[in-house]
Design an enzyme around this catalytic site. Structure first.
Site, PDB file in Angstrom:
ATOM      1  N   ASP A 125      27.860  64.632  35.558  1.00  0.00           N
ATOM      2  CA  ASP A 125      27.024  65.342  36.516  1.00  0.00           C
ATOM      3  C   ASP A 125      27.818  65.666  37.781  1.00  0.00           C
ATOM      4  O   ASP A 125      28.134  64.771  38.547  1.00  0.00           O
ATOM      5  CB  ASP A 125      25.814  64.449  36.869  1.00  0.00           C
ATOM      6  CG  ASP A 125      24.736  65.201  37.624  1.00  0.00           C
ATOM      7  OD1 ASP A 125      23.548  64.870  37.422  1.00  0.00           O
ATOM      8  OD2 ASP A 125      25.069  66.094  38.425  1.00  0.00           O
ATOM      9  N   HIS A 184      20.508  74.130  30.920  1.00  0.00           N
ATOM     10  CA  HIS A 184      20.667  73.881  32.347  1.00  0.00           C
ATOM     11  C   HIS A 184      21.916  74.554  32.907  1.00  0.00           C
ATOM     12  O   HIS A 184      21.863  75.194  33.972  1.00  0.00           O
ATOM     13  CB  HIS A 184      20.719  72.376  32.602  1.00  0.00           C
ATOM     14  CG  HIS A 184      20.834  72.012  34.041  1.00  0.00           C
ATOM     15  ND1 HIS A 184      19.795  72.165  34.934  1.00  0.00           N
ATOM     16  CD2 HIS A 184      21.874  71.529  34.751  1.00  0.00           C
ATOM     17  CE1 HIS A 184      20.187  71.784  36.130  1.00  0.00           C
ATOM     18  NE2 HIS A 184      21.443  71.387  36.055  1.00  0.00           N
TER      19      HIS A 184
END
Lengths: 206, 413
Positions: free
Chosen positions: B230, B320
């Site tokens: 991330d 995403h």
């Protein structure tokens, strides 16, 4: 040492082999309208795909005419629980029309497949691998309706038979070492099976 | 079983079959466990001995001339966000006094010195890269400053996917307190809250964490609690456009920035049911190394045009990574997120966990909002995450010499 014990061990081994991930409620294609291999008199105005479990929008559907024209419209695909309806533009040709789909199950698993139906009287051809442009992630040329789940084809699963598919397997590429490691177990079990089968063919004075 | 032991050919074969079958079953089980277990991170660089050396606790982050620290600073292992609401009826002078005290605490503790009237001096000994970064809400600035002295900062628009709770909402003042050592952090927190008590009440406290210092080489992109790498696409301080993206050039606010803070809850109990293929399709990146599905390593550019054998894009356009990506290079911001996980008996997992999403940028309306709008409209990830808290802050430039953080805005009002 009884034959039953040997069979039981084999069964346990096979069961253990099957267990590698929790059971998933992946959706799968239950039916399509027009159905796989069906011949219709006229091109319908929409294709309907019915899945076993609800899917999460958006759904992707492509419809390809015999001359390669794409007849689908991404804006005209509707998702209603487990039913996907894709509008189809009009097209005068007779012949084999190919439908491909990719949807996401409620549990997040992507499911993809390909099918074909015919307009008119001619024979319906099974769909080959449709043209992939640019750098495709697919593994090799599979041709025909069946394809193996490519290890590097992340997120997309192969079509089983012509009438749709079920999601399967992991998407990360396995290293060669891992492939060997995983292969040893089934190899041993296969050998065990062979020996058991051979033992059944041995006739000995009881 | 018939008669005594028989070792004829049949029996030999069967015994052998049973033995091999047992071995095969055991091997397969072990292999299944080994392959699905996490593998150690493959890193391109070998760990730098200096980065994880014995003197880590003494390491400090030096003050900067123009900017507050804790923004371009490499994220430390632990963070606490402290939200304060000024006591009702407070005026500018109250805020000045509060900021003088808190700024002084921050400077001393970050240098490894005790705060003024520090009740546990020894706990200040290991600064372990402590930074404290302060910010003010647009509402507070509107209350206390005339318009011409206010940095322009709009509240965020409403997003349909959000499920915001008042308890995690906007506060007047924020302090982002970060350090590698949790004891140092707890001590800093205690000094700051003690000194703010006369001026403000605590709106909320949000704790966050990344890897402990030394678990992975410095600079490794963190993983969130869904297991994903991330923060791969992120401006770096030595990038040519970092300054332009992060630091404001508004008159009277040069060197400042703006913070978007969102508390994003992950529904991990439902995420449990998503298998690896589903997780990777949702994000558009491989779990193992964070590489895009069309690439080979973490920092490869995703190829959104690549298609599979059926003609579908390999990276789902609703994934995403596809929805967060912008063709407009201005739509980028500095992400400095932390994982959070707190006890919550009301939830089936017993825990409320997710991400403290922090984004620093020069103009949130231009840089952050368009991206969030796209994600709000469509993002596979929305099935499992949603924001429960949201706030924005103006982050002042560095204090003037012998000044305090915010003096650029609050003095000469």
């Amino acid at each position: 040492m009884s034959a039953r014990l040997a069979a039981l061990l084999l069964a346990c081994g096979l069961a253990l082999l099957g267990w590698s991930a929790p059971a998933q409620a992946h959706t799968s294609l239950m039916s399509m309208d027009p159905a796989s291999g069906e011949r219709v008199a006229e091109l319908p105005t929409a294709i309907t795909l019915t899945f076993s479990e609800p899917i999460i929008a958006p759904a992707y559907v492509t419809v390809t005419a015999p001359d390669g024209t794409r007849l689908d419209d991404p804006e005209a695909i509707e998702v209603d629980a487990n039913v996907v309806t894709a509008e189809v533009a009009a097209h005068p040709q007779q012949g084999t029309y190919v439908v491909a789909f990719r949807v996401m199950s409620k549990d997040g698993h992507p499911v993809t497949g390909q099918s074909s139906f015919g307009v008119g009287d001619g024979e319906v051809e099974a769909p080959g691998a449709s043209g992939s442009s640019g750098s495709s992630g697919s593994s090799g040329s599979d041709g025909g309706a069946s394809g193996a789940a490519g290890g590097d084809d992340a997120g997309t699963q192969a079509a089983g038979a012509a009438s749709g598919s079920e999601g399967s397997g992991s998407s990360s590429a396995l290293t060669a070492t891992e492939k060997v490691l995983i292969g040893v177990g089934p190899a041993l079990l296969a050998l065990a099976g062979l020996m058991f089968w051979a033992s059944r063919r041995v006739r000995e004075p009881s | 079983m018939s008669g005594g032991p028989q070792w004829g050919r049949r029996q030999l074969l069967r015994t052998g079959a049973a033995a091999l079958g047992g071995a095969g079953a055991g091997w397969s089980a072990a292999a299944a466990v080994a392959v699905t277990a996490s593998t150690p991170e493959q890193t391109a660089t070998t760990p730098d001995a200096g980065a994880t050396g014995a003197s880590d606790g003494y390491q400090t982050v030096p003050a900067l001339d123009l900017h507050q620290v804790g923004i371009s600073t490499p994220p430390q292992a632990h963070a606490t966000l402290l939200g304060w609401n000024l006591n009702p009826g407070s005026d500018v002078e109250q805020l000045r006094r509060m900021m003088r005290l808190l700024s002084d605490d921050a400077v001393r503790l970050a240098a490894g010195s005790p705060a003024l009237a520090d009740t546990e001096e020894e706990l200040a000994r290991f600064p372990s890269r402590l930074t404290v970064t302060f910010g003010f809400s647009p509402q507070l600035l509107a209350r206390l400053l005339p318009q011409q002295r206010r940095p322009r900062l709009a509240e965020l628009p409403a997003f349909a996917q959000d499920r915001l709770q008042e308890r995690w909402g906007q506060s007047d003042v924020i302090a982002q307190v970060c350090a590698d050592d949790p004891i140092t952090l707890a001590h800093a927190r205690r000094m700051l809250t003690k000194d703010a008590r006369a001026f403000a009440s605590i709106a909320w406290t949000q704790h966050g964490f990344r890897n402990a210092r030394g678990t992975v080489p410095d600079g490794t992109t963190m993983r969130n609690l869904m297991g994903q790498v991330d923060g791969t696409v992120n401006p770096r301080p030595d990038d040519v456009d970092f300054d332009r993206l992060v630091w404001s050039d508004q008159e009277g606010f040069a060197g400042g920035t703006f913070l978007v803070l969102r508390r994003i809850r992950m529904q991990l109990d439902r995420w449990d049911r998503v298998d690896r293929a589903g997780r990777e399709a949702t994000i558009g990146r491989r779990l193992r190394d964070g590489a895009p599905l069309t690439g080979f390593s973490e920092f490869d550019e995703p190829d959104f045009e690549a298609t599979d054998r059926f003609g579908f894009p390999v990276i789902d356009p609703a994934s995403h990574v596809a929805r967060a990506r912008s063709t407009d290079p201005a739509e980028r911001f500095l992400r400095r997120a932390y994982n959070y996980a707190v006890e919550d008996p009301q939830r089936s997992t017993g825990e409320d966990s997710g991400l403290l999403f922090l984004a620093y940028c020069a103009d949130p309306a231009r840089q952050f909002v368009p991206v969030q709008r796209r994600l709000d409209e469509q993002d596979r990830l929305n099935e499992w995450v949603h924001a429960i808290g949201s706030a924005v802050y103006a982050i002042p430039p560095a204090a003037r010499p012998d000044g305090y953080v915010g003096d650029v805005l609050l003095e000469e009002v």
